[in-house]
Design an enzyme around this catalytic site. Sequence first.
Site, PDB file in Angstrom:
ATOM      1  N   GLU A  12       0.822  -1.211   0.000  1.00  0.00           N
ATOM      2  CA  GLU A  12       0.000   0.000   0.000  1.00  0.00           C
ATOM      3  C   GLU A  12       0.854   1.260   0.000  1.00  0.00           C
ATOM      4  O   GLU A  12       0.439   2.311  -0.455  1.00  0.00           O
ATOM      5  CB  GLU A  12      -0.887   0.033   1.248  1.00  0.00           C
ATOM      6  CG  GLU A  12      -1.931  -1.033   1.276  1.00  0.00           C
ATOM      7  CD  GLU A  12      -2.538  -1.186   2.658  1.00  0.00           C
ATOM      8  OE1 GLU A  12      -3.567  -1.853   2.742  1.00  0.00           O
ATOM      9  OE2 GLU A  12      -1.990  -0.662   3.650  1.00  0.00           O
ATOM     10  N   GLY A  78     -12.219  -5.233   5.670  1.00  0.00           N
ATOM     11  CA  GLY A  78     -13.288  -6.157   5.310  1.00  0.00           C
ATOM     12  C   GLY A  78     -14.632  -5.446   5.415  1.00  0.00           C
ATOM     13  O   GLY A  78     -14.907  -4.802   6.425  1.00  0.00           O
ATOM     14  N   MET A 193      -7.756  -3.747  11.478  1.00  0.00           N
ATOM     15  CA  MET A 193      -6.995  -4.142  12.663  1.00  0.00           C
ATOM     16  C   MET A 193      -6.167  -3.024  13.314  1.00  0.00           C
ATOM     17  O   MET A 193      -5.422  -3.289  14.254  1.00  0.00           O
ATOM     18  CB  MET A 193      -6.070  -5.322  12.299  1.00  0.00           C
ATOM     19  CG  MET A 193      -6.847  -6.535  11.785  1.00  0.00           C
ATOM     20  SD  MET A 193      -5.809  -7.915  11.252  1.00  0.00           S
ATOM     21  CE  MET A 193      -5.129  -8.462  12.803  1.00  0.00           C
ATOM     22  N   GLU A 194      -6.233  -1.794  12.809  1.00  0.00           N
ATOM     23  CA  GLU A 194      -5.332  -0.751  13.329  1.00  0.00           C
ATOM     24  C   GLU A 194      -5.982   0.594  13.662  1.00  0.00           C
ATOM     25  O   GLU A 194      -5.554   1.283  14.596  1.00  0.00           O
ATOM     26  CB  GLU A 194      -4.200  -0.464  12.317  1.00  0.00           C
ATOM     27  CG  GLU A 194      -3.308  -1.639  11.992  1.00  0.00           C
ATOM     28  CD  GLU A 194      -3.873  -2.526  10.887  1.00  0.00           C
ATOM     29  OE1 GLU A 194      -4.772  -2.059  10.159  1.00  0.00           O
ATOM     30  OE2 GLU A 194      -3.438  -3.684  10.765  1.00  0.00           O
ATOM     31  N   ASP A 217     -12.227  -7.396   0.998  1.00  0.00           N
ATOM     32  CA  ASP A 217     -12.960  -8.650   1.191  1.00  0.00           C
ATOM     33  C   ASP A 217     -14.229  -8.347   1.973  1.00  0.00           C
ATOM     34  O   ASP A 217     -14.407  -7.243   2.466  1.00  0.00           O
ATOM     35  CB  ASP A 217     -12.090  -9.669   1.958  1.00  0.00           C
ATOM     36  CG  ASP A 217     -11.578  -9.084   3.269  1.00  0.00           C
ATOM     37  OD1 ASP A 217     -10.448  -8.561   3.284  1.00  0.00           O
ATOM     38  OD2 ASP A 217     -12.326  -9.107   4.254  1.00  0.00           O
TER      39      ASP A 217
HETATM   40  N1  SAH Z   1      -1.222 -10.445   4.000  1.00  0.00           N
HETATM   41  C1  SAH Z   1      -0.635  -9.639   5.039  1.00  0.00           C
HETATM   42  C2  SAH Z   1      -1.473  -9.668   6.275  1.00  0.00           C
HETATM   43  C3  SAH Z   1      -2.691  -8.885   6.120  1.00  0.00           C
HETATM   44  S1  SAH Z   1      -3.525  -8.729   7.639  1.00  0.00           S
HETATM   45  C4  SAH Z   1       0.725 -10.137   5.381  1.00  0.00           C
HETATM   46  O1  SAH Z   1       1.045 -11.263   5.043  1.00  0.00           O
HETATM   47  O2  SAH Z   1       1.486  -9.371   5.985  1.00  0.00           O
HETATM   48  C5  SAH Z   1      -4.891  -7.856   7.069  1.00  0.00           C
HETATM   49  C6  SAH Z   1      -4.718  -6.395   6.923  1.00  0.00           C
HETATM   50  O3  SAH Z   1      -5.798  -5.882   6.194  1.00  0.00           O
HETATM   51  C7  SAH Z   1      -4.727  -5.656   8.243  1.00  0.00           C
HETATM   52  O4  SAH Z   1      -3.884  -4.537   8.134  1.00  0.00           O
HETATM   53  C8  SAH Z   1      -6.202  -5.247   8.436  1.00  0.00           C
HETATM   54  O5  SAH Z   1      -6.298  -3.917   8.938  1.00  0.00           O
HETATM   55  C9  SAH Z   1      -6.808  -5.310   7.031  1.00  0.00           C
HETATM   56  N2  SAH Z   1      -7.982  -6.178   6.833  1.00  0.00           N
HETATM   57  C10 SAH Z   1      -8.469  -6.455   5.598  1.00  0.00           C
HETATM   58  N3  SAH Z   1      -9.522  -7.294   5.687  1.00  0.00           N
HETATM   59  C11 SAH Z   1      -9.717  -7.561   7.007  1.00  0.00           C
HETATM   60  C12 SAH Z   1     -10.646  -8.407   7.716  1.00  0.00           C
HETATM   61  N4  SAH Z   1     -11.570  -9.133   7.079  1.00  0.00           N
HETATM   62  N5  SAH Z   1     -10.544  -8.474   9.070  1.00  0.00           N
HETATM   63  C13 SAH Z   1      -9.590  -7.755   9.718  1.00  0.00           C
HETATM   64  N6  SAH Z   1      -8.674  -6.955   9.078  1.00  0.00           N
HETATM   65  C14 SAH Z   1      -8.727  -6.841   7.736  1.00  0.00           C
END
Ligand code: SAH
Length: 250
Positions: A12, A78, A193-194, A217
């Site tokens: 990003e 999400g 998550m942040e 998603d």
């Molecule tokens: N693929 C990444 C991990 C992504 S964790 C890696 O391997 O490092 C997911 C990230 O997207 C987090 O920053 C969160 O804020 C956001 N996110 C997207 N969809 C989400 C969902 N369904 N639930 C929680 N966080 C989600």
Amino acid sequence: MTTAILSALPEEQSGLLHALQQGQRHAHGGRVFWQGRLHGQPVVLALSGIGKVAAATTATALIERFGVARMVFTGVAGGLGADVQVGDVVVARDYLQHDMDASPLFARWELPGYGRARLACDESLTALLFVAASADVLGVTVDFDSVLRLPPQPRVHQGLLVSGDRFVATAQESEALRRSLQAAGHEVLAVEMEGAAVAQVCQDYGVPFAAMRTISDRADDSAHVDFPRFVQQVASRYADQVLGGFLRRL
Ligand code: SAH
């Protein structure tokens, strides 16, 4: 008046980093901060890390070490709201920590010491971000790959976002989350998550905060999206466009 731009994932941040002028790299607190200019504005770019504690630490460092005057978050989330689809953009009006539960001492979701569950984002920064998102997302030409099944016309929503230390990835969990919040009068658009952690740090320090997230998603078990590809092809391009529009309008 330096603006901090936080992203959760390197994919990003890459477009913003590429466009950064006079970029200087600083390592601090196990993180990398990039100071420079973007669209004529002084900025610091940083990765929040994933989850609330990592994001709170990054936000605190941005304020304490770099003296930023405002903070903006771009990332993915999400979708939980019924009409919030993959490819849409949500701009946060306020934030709640969906995994905060000090009941029965405090009401469910209430932040102990704050007297409430929801923390508001800065009104004028949020309005600016919403204008930039509405104007600029529509101008992005994305290869709307059939795998991603993006809507032909992405929409920009504004409202409540929730954060917690869980990747929400089943229809059962996302539905339970949406319903329980709704029963308490919290109509939620999206989960990530942040953001709520950054909102809390900014509230403590009196630093204006705004956030936008692209829906990657639906937080359900049919999340068939190729996540990294989505982040790179759609979310990062939205972030570049919207942040560009936002900085030019500051
Ligand atoms: N693929 C990444 C991990 C992504 S964790 C890696 O391997 O490092 C997911 C990230 O997207 C987090 O920053 C969160 O804020 C956001 N996110 C997207 N969809 C989400 C969902 N369904 N639930 C929680 N966080 C989600």
